[in-house]
Scaffold this active site. Sequence first.
Site, mmCIF file in Angstrom:
data_model
loop_
_atom_site.group_PDB
_atom_site.id
_atom_site.type_symbol
_atom_site.label_atom_id
_atom_site.label_comp_id
_atom_site.label_asym_id
_atom_site.label_seq_id
_atom_site.Cartn_x
_atom_site.Cartn_y
_atom_site.Cartn_z
ATOM 1 N N GLY A 17 0.580 -1.285 0.283
ATOM 2 C CA GLY A 17 0.354 -0.507 -0.016
ATOM 3 C C GLY A 17 0.544 1.282 -0.119
ATOM 4 N N VAL A 19 1.252 3.771 2.034
ATOM 5 C CA VAL A 19 2.057 4.096 3.621
ATOM 6 C C VAL A 19 2.943 2.821 2.997
ATOM 7 C CG1 VAL A 19 1.684 3.643 6.339
ATOM 8 C CG2 VAL A 19 0.069 5.144 4.746
ATOM 9 N N CYS A 133 -3.180 10.599 11.211
ATOM 10 C CA CYS A 133 -2.578 11.767 10.110
ATOM 11 C C CYS A 133 -2.300 12.486 11.177
ATOM 12 C CB CYS A 133 -2.090 11.424 9.648
ATOM 13 S SG CYS A 133 -3.994 11.381 8.376
ATOM 14 N N GLY A 164 -4.169 10.315 1.994
ATOM 15 C CA GLY A 164 -5.127 10.182 3.074
ATOM 16 C C GLY A 164 -5.766 8.563 3.092
ATOM 17 N N ARG A 239 -12.200 16.786 3.358
ATOM 18 C CA ARG A 239 -11.168 16.019 1.798
ATOM 19 C C ARG A 239 -11.173 17.202 1.276
ATOM 20 N NH1 ARG A 239 -7.615 12.748 3.027
ATOM 21 N NH2 ARG A 239 -9.672 10.857 3.660
ATOM 22 N N HIS A 246 -1.171 17.498 4.710
ATOM 23 C CA HIS A 246 -2.081 17.236 5.446
ATOM 24 C C HIS A 246 -1.751 19.216 5.445
ATOM 25 C CE1 HIS A 246 -4.094 14.355 4.768
ATOM 26 N NE2 HIS A 246 -4.268 13.627 5.968
#
Length: 340
Positions: A17, A19, A133, A164, A239, A246
């Site tokens: 993935g 991350v 996060c 995210g 979002r 972010h």
Amino acid sequence: MLKKKEKYVVAVVGATGAVGNEMIAVLEERDFPVETLRLFASERSEGVLLKFKGQDIPVETLKEDCFNGIDIALFPAGAERSKIWAPVAAKSGCVVVDNSSQWRMDPEVPLVVPEVNPHDLKWHKGIIANPNCSTIQMVVALKPIHDVAKIKRVVVTTFQAVSGTGKKAMDELLQQTVALLNFKDIEIKVYPHQIAFNVLPHIDKFLENGYTKEEMKMVNETKKIMGDPSIRVTATTVRVPVFRGHSESVNIETEKKITAQEVRELLSKSPGIVVIDNPEKNEYPLPIYASGKDEVFVGRIREDESIENGINMWVVSDNLRKGAALNAVQIAEELIKMTA
């Protein structure tokens, strides 16, 4: 418990993935003392080769005995998989650093940001939780202020990148943008509405109180990490059509008066923070500048003139790095430092 070694057998569970890929990169960049790296993902990824320090490492499928001999397991695999496999790994003698929401509010599991509460690692029982996060970057900026002026209340609005949500969301933003610029119809699959050229005041599921799960994560996690349940927190999470990084508008009310200049000086000296606050030259934190970087960037620091002791600031960080992969690796680094 982790035993002192020169090098460690490390696993990444959920390696394929966004991350997971970032964790592998961070381990290499920080020259983490890896003896052997093992990579795990779902069955459909078995045998896929991922690079680490010039070597091709095959992805394995999780099995009951796969954690035998592993010292540290980083889990960016999601809550459902973590619920099943983190206890299995911990029972095998492995220390788990879990990136999902599964264990964060468990009173038996420390929730750690190394710049804020590394001391909580001392009481782990095999599983350590990596915070959300959006919470991580905020508490890194809050902690120095809280230590000096005691924070009473936080009002935060986030502007969160699509990464995210994951790779599918990043692909959807790209595809929708290309389609709209070419006057074509768009497909909406990941989010309930178009994300390209739009903002969605909706991250995760809505709860009975009208807040989303993401918003309540920020409320509850902040209190646990800061070790102060008296801090009042309210959040609106949004979002935005940004791929990575972010941003947060953070309003703080403190018990003791602290000026904007004092906050600038304080944060400039704090670990993991870079202050960019020169509005005369249009210099302030931006997600495009934070992308790929480890630090939390803070700017637009100013006093809230509507209350006696208030501070406004703008906080930006790379959500895949400090907001996920980097924080997990830093936790592992702190564990090694503490190991006798």
